[in-house]
Design a protein around this motif. Sequence first.
Motif, PDB file in Angstrom:
ATOM      1  N   ASN A  41       9.098  -8.418  -6.828  1.00  0.00           N
ATOM      2  CA  ASN A  41       8.152  -8.316  -5.722  1.00  0.00           C
ATOM      3  C   ASN A  41       7.277  -7.072  -5.845  1.00  0.00           C
ATOM      4  OD1 ASN A  41       9.142 -10.497  -3.669  1.00  0.00           O
ATOM      5  ND2 ASN A  41      10.996  -9.462  -4.350  1.00  0.00           N
ATOM      6  N   PRO A  42       6.090  -7.093  -5.239  1.00  0.00           N
ATOM      7  CA  PRO A  42       5.247  -5.895  -5.251  1.00  0.00           C
ATOM      8  C   PRO A  42       5.943  -4.651  -4.711  1.00  0.00           C
ATOM      9  CG  PRO A  42       3.961  -7.780  -4.535  1.00  0.00           C
ATOM     10  CD  PRO A  42       5.394  -8.247  -4.631  1.00  0.00           C
ATOM     11  N   VAL A  43       6.825  -4.832  -3.716  1.00  0.00           N
ATOM     12  CA  VAL A  43       7.496  -3.664  -3.150  1.00  0.00           C
ATOM     13  C   VAL A  43       8.331  -2.943  -4.200  1.00  0.00           C
ATOM     14  CG1 VAL A  43       9.579  -4.878  -2.366  1.00  0.00           C
ATOM     15  CG2 VAL A  43       8.797  -2.840  -1.140  1.00  0.00           C
ATOM     16  N   ASP A  44       8.760  -3.655  -5.254  1.00  0.00           N
ATOM     17  CA  ASP A  44       9.596  -3.037  -6.285  1.00  0.00           C
ATOM     18  C   ASP A  44       8.839  -1.915  -6.993  1.00  0.00           C
ATOM     19  OD1 ASP A  44      11.307  -5.040  -5.494  1.00  0.00           O
ATOM     20  OD2 ASP A  44      11.093  -6.222  -7.320  1.00  0.00           O
ATOM     21  N   TRP A  45       7.636  -2.225  -7.503  1.00  0.00           N
ATOM     22  CA  TRP A  45       6.890  -1.171  -8.199  1.00  0.00           C
ATOM     23  C   TRP A  45       6.348  -0.130  -7.221  1.00  0.00           C
ATOM     24  CZ3 TRP A  45       1.865  -0.184  -7.076  1.00  0.00           C
ATOM     25  CH2 TRP A  45       1.069  -1.213  -6.541  1.00  0.00           C
ATOM     26  N   LYS A  46       6.081  -0.542  -5.995  1.00  0.00           N
ATOM     27  CA  LYS A  46       5.612   0.431  -5.004  1.00  0.00           C
ATOM     28  C   LYS A  46       6.689   1.474  -4.705  1.00  0.00           C
ATOM     29  CE  LYS A  46       2.347  -2.701  -2.731  1.00  0.00           C
ATOM     30  NZ  LYS A  46       2.018  -3.428  -1.483  1.00  0.00           N
ATOM     31  N   GLN A  47       7.947   1.039  -4.663  1.00  0.00           N
ATOM     32  CA  GLN A  47       9.031   1.995  -4.435  1.00  0.00           C
ATOM     33  C   GLN A  47       9.129   3.006  -5.569  1.00  0.00           C
ATOM     34  OE1 GLN A  47      12.098  -0.973  -3.777  1.00  0.00           O
ATOM     35  NE2 GLN A  47      12.179  -0.482  -1.606  1.00  0.00           N
ATOM     36  N   ARG A  48       8.827   2.554  -6.783  1.00  0.00           N
ATOM     37  CA  ARG A  48       8.810   3.481  -7.927  1.00  0.00           C
ATOM     38  C   ARG A  48       7.790   4.597  -7.733  1.00  0.00           C
ATOM     39  NH1 ARG A  48       5.884   0.677 -12.077  1.00  0.00           N
ATOM     40  NH2 ARG A  48       4.208   1.885 -11.113  1.00  0.00           N
ATOM     41  N   THR A  49       6.716   4.321  -7.002  1.00  0.00           N
ATOM     42  CA  THR A  49       5.667   5.331  -6.765  1.00  0.00           C
ATOM     43  C   THR A  49       6.008   6.263  -5.609  1.00  0.00           C
ATOM     44  OG1 THR A  49       4.376   4.009  -5.189  1.00  0.00           O
ATOM     45  CG2 THR A  49       3.947   3.663  -7.549  1.00  0.00           C
ATOM     46  N   GLY A  50       7.108   5.962  -4.892  1.00  0.00           N
ATOM     47  CA  GLY A  50       7.483   6.779  -3.753  1.00  0.00           C
ATOM     48  C   GLY A  50       7.230   6.121  -2.418  1.00  0.00           C
ATOM     49  N   TYR A  51       6.762   4.875  -2.433  1.00  0.00           N
ATOM     50  CA  TYR A  51       6.480   4.133  -1.205  1.00  0.00           C
ATOM     51  C   TYR A  51       7.746   3.952  -0.369  1.00  0.00           C
ATOM     52  CZ  TYR A  51       5.662  -0.118   1.611  1.00  0.00           C
ATOM     53  OH  TYR A  51       5.589  -1.042   2.614  1.00  0.00           O
ATOM     54  N   ARG A  52       7.580   4.019   0.941  1.00  0.00           N
ATOM     55  CA  ARG A  52       8.680   3.779   1.871  1.00  0.00           C
ATOM     56  C   ARG A  52       8.330   2.610   2.779  1.00  0.00           C
ATOM     57  NH1 ARG A  52      10.841   6.225  -1.072  1.00  0.00           N
ATOM     58  NH2 ARG A  52      12.071   8.108  -1.020  1.00  0.00           N
ATOM     59  N   ARG A  53       9.245   1.673   2.929  1.00  0.00           N
ATOM     60  CA  ARG A  53       9.051   0.622   3.912  1.00  0.00           C
ATOM     61  C   ARG A  53       9.189   1.221   5.309  1.00  0.00           C
ATOM     62  NH1 ARG A  53      12.991  -3.389   0.726  1.00  0.00           N
ATOM     63  NH2 ARG A  53      14.350  -1.675   1.248  1.00  0.00           N
ATOM     64  N   PRO A  54       8.587   0.570   6.322  1.00  0.00           N
ATOM     65  CA  PRO A  54       8.695   1.096   7.687  1.00  0.00           C
ATOM     66  C   PRO A  54      10.140   1.336   8.091  1.00  0.00           C
ATOM     67  CG  PRO A  54       7.082  -0.666   7.597  1.00  0.00           C
ATOM     68  CD  PRO A  54       7.738  -0.620   6.241  1.00  0.00           C
ATOM     69  N   GLY A  55      10.414   2.516   8.620  1.00  0.00           N
ATOM     70  CA  GLY A  55      11.759   2.858   9.060  1.00  0.00           C
ATOM     71  C   GLY A  55      12.600   3.553   8.021  1.00  0.00           C
ATOM     72  N   GLU A  56      12.162   3.553   6.760  1.00  0.00           N
ATOM     73  CA  GLU A  56      12.926   4.213   5.709  1.00  0.00           C
ATOM     74  C   GLU A  56      12.600   5.704   5.672  1.00  0.00           C
ATOM     75  OE1 GLU A  56      13.729   0.881   2.281  1.00  0.00           O
ATOM     76  OE2 GLU A  56      11.967   2.153   2.081  1.00  0.00           O
ATOM     77  N   SER A  57      13.554   6.483   5.237  1.00  0.00           N
ATOM     78  CA  SER A  57      13.339   7.922   5.078  1.00  0.00           C
ATOM     79  C   SER A  57      14.196   8.402   3.920  1.00  0.00           C
ATOM     80  CB  SER A  57      13.717   8.670   6.370  1.00  0.00           C
ATOM     81  OG  SER A  57      15.085   8.464   6.678  1.00  0.00           O
ATOM     82  N   GLY A  58      13.986   9.649   3.519  1.00  0.00           N
ATOM     83  CA  GLY A  58      14.778  10.214   2.441  1.00  0.00           C
ATOM     84  C   GLY A  58      14.285   9.791   1.077  1.00  0.00           C
ATOM     85  N   SER A  59      15.014  10.191   0.050  1.00  0.00           N
ATOM     86  CA  SER A  59      14.624   9.910  -1.326  1.00  0.00           C
ATOM     87  C   SER A  59      15.695   9.086  -2.025  1.00  0.00           C
ATOM     88  CB  SER A  59      14.414  11.225  -2.088  1.00  0.00           C
ATOM     89  OG  SER A  59      13.364  11.980  -1.532  1.00  0.00           O
ATOM     90  N   TYR A  60      15.305   8.428  -3.098  1.00  0.00           N
ATOM     91  CA  TYR A  60      16.256   7.677  -3.893  1.00  0.00           C
ATOM     92  C   TYR A  60      17.087   8.635  -4.738  1.00  0.00           C
ATOM     93  CZ  TYR A  60      13.486   3.558  -2.752  1.00  0.00           C
ATOM     94  OH  TYR A  60      12.825   2.558  -2.084  1.00  0.00           O
ATOM     95  N   ALA A  61      18.314   8.204  -5.030  1.00  0.00           N
ATOM     96  CA  ALA A  61      19.135   8.918  -6.001  1.00  0.00           C
ATOM     97  C   ALA A  61      18.792   8.340  -7.366  1.00  0.00           C
ATOM     98  CB  ALA A  61      20.613   8.740  -5.690  1.00  0.00           C
ATOM     99  N   PHE A  62      18.351   9.186  -8.279  1.00  0.00           N
ATOM    100  CA  PHE A  62      17.939   8.711  -9.603  1.00  0.00           C
ATOM    101  C   PHE A  62      19.100   8.766 -10.589  1.00  0.00           C
ATOM    102  CE2 PHE A  62      13.889  10.459  -7.807  1.00  0.00           C
ATOM    103  CZ  PHE A  62      13.276   9.235  -7.632  1.00  0.00           C
ATOM    104  N   PRO A  63      19.160   7.811 -11.537  1.00  0.00           N
ATOM    105  CA  PRO A  63      18.241   6.683 -11.684  1.00  0.00           C
ATOM    106  C   PRO A  63      18.427   5.654 -10.573  1.00  0.00           C
ATOM    107  CG  PRO A  63      20.055   6.436 -13.212  1.00  0.00           C
ATOM    108  CD  PRO A  63      20.233   7.782 -12.565  1.00  0.00           C
ATOM    109  N   ALA A  64      17.303   5.113 -10.071  1.00  0.00           N
ATOM    110  CA  ALA A  64      17.332   4.121  -8.997  1.00  0.00           C
ATOM    111  C   ALA A  64      17.085   2.740  -9.585  1.00  0.00           C
ATOM    112  CB  ALA A  64      16.270   4.462  -7.958  1.00  0.00           C
ATOM    113  N   VAL A  65      17.916   1.798  -9.209  1.00  0.00           N
ATOM    114  CA  VAL A  65      17.804   0.436  -9.733  1.00  0.00           C
ATOM    115  C   VAL A  65      16.712  -0.320  -8.980  1.00  0.00           C
ATOM    116  CG1 VAL A  65      19.023  -1.722 -10.189  1.00  0.00           C
ATOM    117  CG2 VAL A  65      20.256   0.457 -10.324  1.00  0.00           C
ATOM    118  N   PHE A  66      15.848  -0.993  -9.722  1.00  0.00           N
ATOM    119  CA  PHE A  66      14.813  -1.826  -9.126  1.00  0.00           C
ATOM    120  C   PHE A  66      15.426  -3.058  -8.457  1.00  0.00           C
ATOM    121  CE2 PHE A  66      11.994   0.200 -12.313  1.00  0.00           C
ATOM    122  CZ  PHE A  66      10.856   0.425 -11.541  1.00  0.00           C
ATOM    123  N   GLY A  67      14.681  -3.646  -7.532  1.00  0.00           N
ATOM    124  CA  GLY A  67      15.016  -4.978  -7.052  1.00  0.00           C
ATOM    125  C   GLY A  67      15.510  -5.040  -5.630  1.00  0.00           C
ATOM    126  N   ASN A  68      14.982  -6.028  -4.877  1.00  0.00           N
ATOM    127  CA  ASN A  68      15.292  -6.164  -3.461  1.00  0.00           C
ATOM    128  C   ASN A  68      15.808  -7.540  -3.069  1.00  0.00           C
ATOM    129  OD1 ASN A  68      14.190  -3.583  -1.849  1.00  0.00           O
ATOM    130  ND2 ASN A  68      12.854  -3.957  -3.601  1.00  0.00           N
TER     131      ASN A  68
END
Length: 308
Positions: A41-68
Amino acid sequence: MPKAYVFTRYGGPETEALVEVDRPVPGPGQVLVAVRAAGVNPVDWKQRTGYRRPGESGSYAFPAVFGNEVSGVVEELGEEVRDLAVGDEVFGRPVEGGYSEYALLSVDLIARKPAALSFADAATLPVAAATALDGIVQLGLPSGATVLVTGAGGGVGVAVVQIARARGLRVVGLASEGKKDLVESFGAVHVPAGPGWTERVRAAAPEGVDGVYDLVGADVLTEAATLPADPAKVVTAGAPAEDVEKLGGARVTRFRTSDRLEAVADLVVKGELDPHVTRTFPLDRAGEALRAVEEGHARGKIVIEVAR
């Protein structure tokens, strides 16, 4: 060790890698699933750029696995899991990514996969199809009304078109000229994107547009919001809430529940929704799958299949 496709930091495709990871261990209320398919999904690559869905906060723990969204077979149960068993075929939203050989799913975001539903099709439902259903329900248009769908040729768009048609709506689909046949094959009136598109919509729907389901955002959303008489009948899954709210509309409210997953699976089984998987890739070519979506070349849904 199992393999997963990850991003190692925020940025572009250069941050992506196929790596070995520890096999996840399910916590209370979770199950470990041996992944058979993962939707892209588009949200997958957007999350790689630092995008947050509404209501989300904080950062990913790297390495972060793609996919929703994933489908697969239950491999192990966490504590307090009562209604599922090892060997059950399921689909849902992974806790920490799904482009992987194993994924954790929470019991409140999982559903049993009907036998008539393939793993590939099931893996398209938790994000794309469920988002489509949520937005159409939110618009609340009566049978016979006309809805404009922007981005009608993408993975969510083709689901929106089909669900709207199944509910008796007339659909005008805005998409590139190259996706005309695709959009029309699902019962929509195709309007080519590009300068002057709003006038083409008015010509295609002379009695007016009753609602808008936007999947593009930006200037397309701004122009689309001028078409319905009631600006409250504009919803978007393609723009931030603040962008659509200033136009009088709203972002699609997501109902991330097992009941919603069961509802979209039932639409597929009844023949009212074709997930329209157009390409599949093995896990070791996950980057290619992601590029096809990120660069806008996808027609329908792209799925990563995990060999077993």
